[in-house]
Write a protein that holds these residues in place. Sequence first.
Motif, mmCIF file in Angstrom:
data_model
loop_
_atom_site.group_PDB
_atom_site.id
_atom_site.type_symbol
_atom_site.label_atom_id
_atom_site.label_comp_id
_atom_site.label_asym_id
_atom_site.label_seq_id
_atom_site.Cartn_x
_atom_site.Cartn_y
_atom_site.Cartn_z
ATOM 1 N N MET A 1 69.606 68.918 64.932
ATOM 2 C CA MET A 1 68.794 67.719 64.036
ATOM 3 C C MET A 1 67.904 68.246 63.273
ATOM 4 S SD MET A 1 66.670 64.643 66.172
ATOM 5 C CE MET A 1 65.603 65.914 66.680
ATOM 6 N N VAL A 2 67.101 69.351 63.469
ATOM 7 C CA VAL A 2 66.188 69.872 62.376
ATOM 8 C C VAL A 2 66.614 70.169 61.168
ATOM 9 C CG1 VAL A 2 64.306 71.498 61.902
ATOM 10 C CG2 VAL A 2 64.368 70.099 64.029
ATOM 11 N N PHE A 3 67.826 71.135 61.644
ATOM 12 C CA PHE A 3 68.632 71.847 60.267
ATOM 13 C C PHE A 3 69.349 70.744 59.452
ATOM 14 C CE2 PHE A 3 72.082 74.026 58.377
ATOM 15 C CZ PHE A 3 71.525 75.235 58.029
ATOM 16 N N GLY A 4 69.707 69.745 60.240
ATOM 17 C CA GLY A 4 70.634 68.976 59.424
ATOM 18 C C GLY A 4 69.877 68.017 58.482
ATOM 19 N N GLY B 1 67.249 66.854 52.973
ATOM 20 C CA GLY B 1 66.321 66.710 52.205
ATOM 21 C C GLY B 1 66.166 67.665 50.994
ATOM 22 N N PHE B 2 66.612 68.819 51.147
ATOM 23 C CA PHE B 2 66.337 70.091 50.090
ATOM 24 C C PHE B 2 67.527 69.736 49.264
ATOM 25 C CE2 PHE B 2 63.596 72.278 53.283
ATOM 26 C CZ PHE B 2 62.383 72.144 52.464
ATOM 27 N N ALA B 3 68.642 69.501 49.934
ATOM 28 C CA ALA B 3 69.774 69.181 48.972
ATOM 29 C C ALA B 3 69.718 68.030 48.025
ATOM 30 C CB ALA B 3 71.043 68.874 49.888
ATOM 31 N N THR B 4 69.255 66.983 48.544
ATOM 32 C CA THR B 4 68.815 65.974 47.759
ATOM 33 C C THR B 4 67.799 66.128 46.661
ATOM 34 O OG1 THR B 4 69.241 64.316 49.419
ATOM 35 C CG2 THR B 4 68.239 63.604 47.457
ATOM 36 N N GLY C 1 72.396 62.256 58.115
ATOM 37 C CA GLY C 1 71.901 63.591 57.270
ATOM 38 C C GLY C 1 72.635 64.081 56.551
ATOM 39 N N LEU C 2 73.968 64.307 57.142
ATOM 40 C CA LEU C 2 74.935 65.084 56.360
ATOM 41 C C LEU C 2 76.206 64.407 55.617
ATOM 42 C CD1 LEU C 2 75.213 68.129 58.675
ATOM 43 C CD2 LEU C 2 73.981 68.141 56.547
#
Length: 446
Positions: free
Chosen positions: A355-358, A363-366, A445-446
């Motif tokens: 959950m944290v990684f996804g 967020g960072f990819a956006t 998220g993904l």
Amino acid sequence: MVTVESIDEVLATHQPALPSTRLSMVEQTLTRLLLFVILGVLLGLVLMPETVWDNGLRPIIWEPIQQDAGAQGDAGYSYQNTAIYTFGLLASVVVFQALFRTLQLPADDKMMIALIAWVCLAPIFRVLEDADFFPSSIDWLLISPIIHLHLATWLIAIGFVSHLVGKKWDHVGGDLGELNIRMRIVPVLCLALLFMWAILFRPGYAEHDMGLIWVIIGLGIGFASLIFAFHATREWPTITRGLLAFAVGACFVGLGHWAQLAATPWLQESGRMPNDVVFWPALIVLGIPGLICSVLYRMGKDDARQLKLTGFEAGVLPEGVTIKSWETEEKVVAKHPIEQLSNKALLASPLVLAMVFGQLCDGFATMVGIDYFGYSEKHPLSDAVIQYGGGISDNMGWDVEGAWLFAIVKAVLVGTITYIFVEMRVENRQKHLRLLIVLAVLIVGL
């Protein structure tokens, strides 16, 4: 001296939880409501097609999917289809967790790892769709939310076959049982992966002027990793092994096509060639979440190992114990291994780490995609946050868009959810609900 047995005796004086085979009132209500909605839509399509389809589902759901799959690129989400998708996702989580629980399917860390592999498969396909690899006749299958329904069909089929074999042979110990499981499952999984390649990937080769060396390498690694993953998980339930092995193999097949795109880019439907491949965003998008998850794992791994030795599962109450009775006997259960070890142990669990990684990746990819590469956000709520961040950037004189604020909001949100998650206790019958909630968060998220 307080022992687990003495704590169990105190908890046994309270009303027990519902048996896992029984549905709660909420589960019954949502199941009936979901069936009613599905039946109503089907009847509406037959009896009132203009109202239900022409003026309803088509402009709200189907046309954005067509636009997303076409040369014009991504279609934004509206508040209407976002609400429909959200309700459908939440209702499906409640209904399917009840179904999986009554079927007594695994809901442990091993199953979570297998499902994570399936979650990874969706963005692998979606990147290839964005690169216009798939022909127009099937590319709509790789558009959200259809892609999740599409992959769910594969997952259910693989899980069904694996479950049937497991029911017959899981109880047979030793090499005889393992040999029968491998002989029946591995060929089926390989044929299924070959079938997926044939109907999804193979038609794209005729559409593009591209090489095939990395495609072939990816296929080889895909089948090899499928066989290896199944053989390396001998102690796992057969259904979990089958799901993990197939998803791992399919991921490597897809990644082979990623490598081919980087090696020999093909012309997109818009008439443009893909931009030059750059790797520095991966250091941010994958590296920072990876480091954070590494720290969390180190914080919780010792407690997780100790809790495993006691025979309990992090955050999950013993069978038959309700949340109410656990909270009522707060002082008594404070000495229970679940209460003493769960908080840190959950930090090292695949549930929390995934959950944290996804979410951090999202967020960072956006942030990188919008602030540095000029992409746009599709979801209206997320876009509102980004627009607000853009206003702050303009006022501060920063030469970036506002997706940096979205990344901060995501980080704060995932931190809050993680804190709630590790503090939360669930009844034994709610394990499947917890797992599917995390899976839903990953999908979003993904």
